[in-house]
Design a protein around this motif. Structure first.
Motif, PDB file in Angstrom:
ATOM      1  N   LEU A  88      21.021  65.269 135.526  1.00  0.00           N
ATOM      2  CA  LEU A  88      22.437  64.972 135.744  1.00  0.00           C
ATOM      3  C   LEU A  88      22.676  63.472 135.836  1.00  0.00           C
ATOM      4  CD1 LEU A  88      23.434  67.532 138.518  1.00  0.00           C
ATOM      5  CD2 LEU A  88      24.027  67.636 136.102  1.00  0.00           C
ATOM      6  N   PRO A  89      23.831  63.022 135.359  1.00  0.00           N
ATOM      7  CA  PRO A  89      24.207  61.622 135.592  1.00  0.00           C
ATOM      8  C   PRO A  89      24.372  61.390 137.098  1.00  0.00           C
ATOM      9  CG  PRO A  89      25.725  62.688 134.050  1.00  0.00           C
ATOM     10  CD  PRO A  89      24.817  63.745 134.577  1.00  0.00           C
ATOM     11  N   GLY A 101      30.554  75.701 136.010  1.00  0.00           N
ATOM     12  CA  GLY A 101      31.147  75.993 134.716  1.00  0.00           C
ATOM     13  C   GLY A 101      31.611  74.767 133.965  1.00  0.00           C
ATOM     14  N   ARG A 102      31.802  73.644 134.633  1.00  0.00           N
ATOM     15  CA  ARG A 102      32.292  72.412 133.994  1.00  0.00           C
ATOM     16  C   ARG A 102      31.199  71.510 133.488  1.00  0.00           C
ATOM     17  NH1 ARG A 102      35.811  70.069 138.566  1.00  0.00           N
ATOM     18  NH2 ARG A 102      35.397  71.898 139.783  1.00  0.00           N
ATOM     19  N   ARG A 103      29.937  71.916 133.590  1.00  0.00           N
ATOM     20  CA  ARG A 103      28.816  71.052 133.180  1.00  0.00           C
ATOM     21  C   ARG A 103      28.836  70.718 131.705  1.00  0.00           C
ATOM     22  NH1 ARG A 103      23.421  73.538 135.332  1.00  0.00           N
ATOM     23  NH2 ARG A 103      23.873  74.658 133.459  1.00  0.00           N
ATOM     24  N   LYS A 104      29.306  71.613 130.880  1.00  0.00           N
ATOM     25  CA  LYS A 104      29.250  71.391 129.437  1.00  0.00           C
ATOM     26  C   LYS A 104      30.358  70.576 128.958  1.00  0.00           C
ATOM     27  CE  LYS A 104      26.748  75.582 128.675  1.00  0.00           C
ATOM     28  NZ  LYS A 104      26.647  76.828 128.039  1.00  0.00           N
ATOM     29  N   ALA A 110      14.526  67.555 149.951  1.00  0.00           N
ATOM     30  CA  ALA A 110      13.876  67.599 148.638  1.00  0.00           C
ATOM     31  C   ALA A 110      14.634  66.748 147.619  1.00  0.00           C
ATOM     32  CB  ALA A 110      13.786  69.039 148.148  1.00  0.00           C
ATOM     33  N   ILE A 111      15.952  66.793 147.674  1.00  0.00           N
ATOM     34  CA  ILE A 111      16.772  66.034 146.724  1.00  0.00           C
ATOM     35  C   ILE A 111      16.511  64.542 146.856  1.00  0.00           C
ATOM     36  CG2 ILE A 111      19.162  65.346 146.270  1.00  0.00           C
ATOM     37  CD1 ILE A 111      19.880  68.329 146.546  1.00  0.00           C
ATOM     38  N   GLU A 112      16.257  64.078 148.063  1.00  0.00           N
ATOM     39  CA  GLU A 112      15.968  62.658 148.261  1.00  0.00           C
ATOM     40  C   GLU A 112      14.705  62.227 147.519  1.00  0.00           C
ATOM     41  OE1 GLU A 112      15.947  61.382 152.311  1.00  0.00           O
ATOM     42  OE2 GLU A 112      17.731  62.563 152.787  1.00  0.00           O
ATOM     43  N   HIS A 113      13.763  63.148 147.353  1.00  0.00           N
ATOM     44  CA  HIS A 113      12.494  62.836 146.699  1.00  0.00           C
ATOM     45  C   HIS A 113      12.473  63.184 145.212  1.00  0.00           C
ATOM     46  CE1 HIS A 113      10.727  61.926 150.556  1.00  0.00           C
ATOM     47  NE2 HIS A 113      11.215  63.075 151.027  1.00  0.00           N
ATOM     48  N   MET A 114      13.525  63.804 144.714  1.00  0.00           N
ATOM     49  CA  MET A 114      13.558  64.283 143.329  1.00  0.00           C
ATOM     50  C   MET A 114      13.309  63.211 142.267  1.00  0.00           C
ATOM     51  SD  MET A 114      13.944  67.408 142.523  1.00  0.00           S
ATOM     52  CE  MET A 114      14.529  68.938 143.119  1.00  0.00           C
ATOM     53  N   PRO A 115      13.929  62.059 142.347  1.00  0.00           N
ATOM     54  CA  PRO A 115      13.762  61.111 141.239  1.00  0.00           C
ATOM     55  C   PRO A 115      12.327  60.653 141.000  1.00  0.00           C
ATOM     56  CG  PRO A 115      15.600  60.466 142.621  1.00  0.00           C
ATOM     57  CD  PRO A 115      14.892  61.578 143.327  1.00  0.00           C
ATOM     58  N   ALA A 116      11.516  60.593 142.044  1.00  0.00           N
ATOM     59  CA  ALA A 116      10.198  59.986 141.888  1.00  0.00           C
ATOM     60  C   ALA A 116       9.033  60.959 141.953  1.00  0.00           C
ATOM     61  CB  ALA A 116      10.009  58.914 142.962  1.00  0.00           C
ATOM     62  N   GLY A 117       9.224  62.120 142.528  1.00  0.00           N
ATOM     63  CA  GLY A 117       8.090  62.999 142.780  1.00  0.00           C
ATOM     64  C   GLY A 117       7.987  64.180 141.836  1.00  0.00           C
ATOM     65  N   LYS A 118       6.817  64.820 141.871  1.00  0.00           N
ATOM     66  CA  LYS A 118       6.610  66.050 141.121  1.00  0.00           C
ATOM     67  C   LYS A 118       7.226  67.195 141.916  1.00  0.00           C
ATOM     68  CE  LYS A 118       2.471  64.784 138.657  1.00  0.00           C
ATOM     69  NZ  LYS A 118       1.141  65.229 138.230  1.00  0.00           N
ATOM     70  N   ILE A 119       7.818  68.121 141.215  1.00  0.00           N
ATOM     71  CA  ILE A 119       8.534  69.208 141.864  1.00  0.00           C
ATOM     72  C   ILE A 119       7.594  70.048 142.723  1.00  0.00           C
ATOM     73  CG2 ILE A 119       9.879  71.311 141.460  1.00  0.00           C
ATOM     74  CD1 ILE A 119      11.131  69.800 139.061  1.00  0.00           C
ATOM     75  N   ALA A 152      25.541  63.051 142.680  1.00  0.00           N
ATOM     76  CA  ALA A 152      26.114  62.686 143.979  1.00  0.00           C
ATOM     77  C   ALA A 152      27.097  63.759 144.451  1.00  0.00           C
ATOM     78  CB  ALA A 152      26.809  61.332 143.883  1.00  0.00           C
ATOM     79  N   LYS A 153      27.849  64.349 143.528  1.00  0.00           N
ATOM     80  CA  LYS A 153      28.773  65.424 143.894  1.00  0.00           C
ATOM     81  C   LYS A 153      28.012  66.662 144.362  1.00  0.00           C
ATOM     82  CE  LYS A 153      32.625  64.121 140.950  1.00  0.00           C
ATOM     83  NZ  LYS A 153      33.494  64.513 139.841  1.00  0.00           N
ATOM     84  N   VAL A 154      26.896  66.944 143.713  1.00  0.00           N
ATOM     85  CA  VAL A 154      26.076  68.091 144.111  1.00  0.00           C
ATOM     86  C   VAL A 154      25.558  67.868 145.528  1.00  0.00           C
ATOM     87  CG1 VAL A 154      23.921  69.337 143.674  1.00  0.00           C
ATOM     88  CG2 VAL A 154      25.415  68.715 141.763  1.00  0.00           C
ATOM     89  N   ILE A 155      25.049  66.689 145.795  1.00  0.00           N
ATOM     90  CA  ILE A 155      24.517  66.364 147.119  1.00  0.00           C
ATOM     91  C   ILE A 155      25.612  66.471 148.176  1.00  0.00           C
ATOM     92  CG2 ILE A 155      23.543  64.507 148.528  1.00  0.00           C
ATOM     93  CD1 ILE A 155      22.128  63.586 145.876  1.00  0.00           C
ATOM     94  N   GLU A 156      26.773  65.960 147.862  1.00  0.00           N
ATOM     95  CA  GLU A 156      27.896  66.007 148.793  1.00  0.00           C
ATOM     96  C   GLU A 156      28.316  67.449 149.071  1.00  0.00           C
ATOM     97  OE1 GLU A 156      32.574  64.861 148.628  1.00  0.00           O
ATOM     98  OE2 GLU A 156      31.181  63.440 147.731  1.00  0.00           O
TER      99      GLU A 156
END
Length: 86
Positions: A57-58, A83-86, A15-24, A63-67
């Motif tokens: 996300l930037p 917790g470090r997102r902010k 699903a992550i591979e399709h995230m940038p272009a597709g509807k959820i 990429a860290k999430v995917i990894e």
């Protein structure tokens, strides 16, 4: 990792591979979820983020999430980074 957790992780990685272009909604159906609600729940359990938050996300952080999905058991995938997102 149980078979069920493994299957969920594989589906979400796809699903992550399709995230940038597709509807959820369409992505959820494509990877085997019958409802957007179930997809959101699984996505958040594995990544600690909603699909919408993940899209925002930037590139470096996404990429860290995917990894991390491949390295950790699903429920702990992003707990340290969440917790470090902010």
């Amino acid at each position: 990792m149980s078979v069920r957790e493994y299957q969920r992780t594989i589906r979400l990685a796809e699903a992550i591979e399709h995230m940038p272009a597709g509807k959820i909604d369409a992505i959820a159906l494509q990877v085997g979820y019958r409802s957007k609600k179930n997809f959101y729940h699984a996505f958040q359990q594995v990544t600690g983020l909603t699909p919408t938050a993940f899209r925002r996300l930037p590139h470096e952080r996404s990429a860290k999430v995917i990894e991390s999905i491949g390295r950790m058991p699903p429920r702990k995938a992003i707990a340290a980074d969440h917790g470090r997102r902010k």
